[in-house]
Design a protein around this motif. Structure first.
Motif, PDB file in Angstrom:
ATOM      1  N   PHE A  84       0.655  -1.007   0.122  1.00  0.00           N
ATOM      2  CA  PHE A  84       0.114   0.028  -0.120  1.00  0.00           C
ATOM      3  C   PHE A  84       0.983   1.119   0.012  1.00  0.00           C
ATOM      4  O   PHE A  84       0.097   2.391  -0.183  1.00  0.00           O
ATOM      5  CB  PHE A  84      -0.946   0.134   1.197  1.00  0.00           C
ATOM      6  N   ASP A  87       0.684   3.076  -3.103  1.00  0.00           N
ATOM      7  CA  ASP A  87      -0.579   3.724  -3.395  1.00  0.00           C
ATOM      8  C   ASP A  87      -0.793   5.017  -2.701  1.00  0.00           C
ATOM      9  O   ASP A  87      -1.451   5.784  -3.228  1.00  0.00           O
ATOM     10  CB  ASP A  87      -1.667   2.738  -3.198  1.00  0.00           C
ATOM     11  N   ARG A 143      -6.002  -4.844  -3.691  1.00  0.00           N
ATOM     12  CA  ARG A 143      -4.661  -5.112  -3.816  1.00  0.00           C
ATOM     13  C   ARG A 143      -4.192  -6.306  -3.441  1.00  0.00           C
ATOM     14  O   ARG A 143      -2.992  -6.587  -3.297  1.00  0.00           O
ATOM     15  CB  ARG A 143      -3.846  -3.912  -3.173  1.00  0.00           C
ATOM     16  N   ASN A 181      -7.277   6.916   1.961  1.00  0.00           N
ATOM     17  CA  ASN A 181      -6.325   7.034   0.673  1.00  0.00           C
ATOM     18  C   ASN A 181      -7.200   7.829  -0.562  1.00  0.00           C
ATOM     19  O   ASN A 181      -6.642   8.615  -1.149  1.00  0.00           O
ATOM     20  CB  ASN A 181      -5.603   5.892   0.189  1.00  0.00           C
ATOM     21  N   GLU A 182      -8.324   7.447  -0.658  1.00  0.00           N
ATOM     22  CA  GLU A 182      -9.262   8.113  -1.864  1.00  0.00           C
ATOM     23  C   GLU A 182      -9.314   9.357  -1.475  1.00  0.00           C
ATOM     24  O   GLU A 182      -9.430  10.278  -2.565  1.00  0.00           O
ATOM     25  CB  GLU A 182     -10.409   7.459  -1.804  1.00  0.00           C
ATOM     26  N   LYS A 185      -6.327  10.955  -2.908  1.00  0.00           N
ATOM     27  CA  LYS A 185      -6.269  11.036  -4.220  1.00  0.00           C
ATOM     28  C   LYS A 185      -7.098  12.306  -4.822  1.00  0.00           C
ATOM     29  O   LYS A 185      -6.620  12.483  -5.942  1.00  0.00           O
ATOM     30  CB  LYS A 185      -6.597   9.661  -4.729  1.00  0.00           C
TER      31      LYS A 185
END
Length: 240
Positions: A84, A87, A143, A181-182, A185
């Motif tokens: 991760f 990412d 993932r 995390n989104e 992003k």
């Protein structure tokens, strides 16, 4: 991943101290854990609850795993973290390798010096307690295609209840970053979008676990950005 067959050995009892483990032998301790994982009988023990005072006079509850469970969580973290880390976004600083709070503060300080003086300060209330398990597992499964790893993760997460993840174990900081995390992003996309307009980034952010600061260009012509970013932030948070 397929576990090899386990061998018989005396179990590790709940409440064991470091001294007890050392007296019996570290190799024996690790072999017991290995066998429990191989045979599929491992299950996390009850955690010790500890209240930590906060600066606002309130307290934060930590759930401290047993030594055995900390070893299992730490091993699982060693597997998941590199996957991760690839990412995670550059604006995420919480509990990540080679990142620290001072760098997050410096990032925002530099943004303010460059004129990004409209500030959205976000502190997610009861964040760790409100993480939805199904959503978290879905994010990890995108993932990680390994039924044994997913089974172990679910055991650890669900041992604390039907919702939320316990603070105090080695794994919870990583899971908290995966869950948000989104949002990171989305903010990276906002930065890229503003750069397409005139070649300059007019948005910056830094997140440390459940604390997030977004800095937006203070010039009047960019006032609409504050509304846009705030709206997109609400949209992303509403999904989780």
């Amino acid at each position: 991943m397929c576990w090899p067959k386990a061998t018989k050995v005396r179990p590790v009892l709940m409440g064991q101290t470091f001294e007890m483990i050392e007296a019996e032998g570290l190799e024996h301790f690790l072999t017991v854990i290995q066998n429990e994982l191989k045979s599929g009988v491992y299950y996390p023990d009850r955690r010790r609850k500890v209240l930590i005072p906060k600066s606002n006079g309130k307290t934060r509850e930590l759930s401290i795993p047993t030594i055995k469970d900390r070893v299992v969580e730490g091993a699982l973290k060693l597997i998941l973290e590199p996957i991760f880390e690839a990412d995670f976004m550059p604006g995420s600083y919480g509990y990540r390798p080679k990142k620290n709070p001072a760098e997050a503060v410096e990032r925002i300080a530099e943004a303010i010096i460059k004129g990004k003086t409209r500030i959205i300060d976000v502190d997610l209330k009861s964040y760790f307690d409100s993480i939805a398990h199904a959503e978290l597992f879905t994010k990890v499964a995108k993932r990680v295609d390994d039924k044994n790893i997913m089974h172990l993760l679910k055991l650890i997460v669900k041992a604390t209840g039907k919702k939320g993840i316990a603070q105090g174990g080695p794994l919870s900081p990583l899971l908290s970053n995966i869950y948000l995390n989104e949002v990171d992003k989305m903010l990276e996309k906002a930065k890229a979008y503003t750069k397409q307009i005139d070649g300059y980034e007019h948005v910056e952010y830094a997140r440390f676990a459940d604390d997030l600061v977004i800095a937006i260009d203070g010039y009047k012509k960019w006032q609409w950005l504050e509304t846009m970013v705030y709206k997109r932030l609400q949209e992303e948070l509403s999904k989780i």
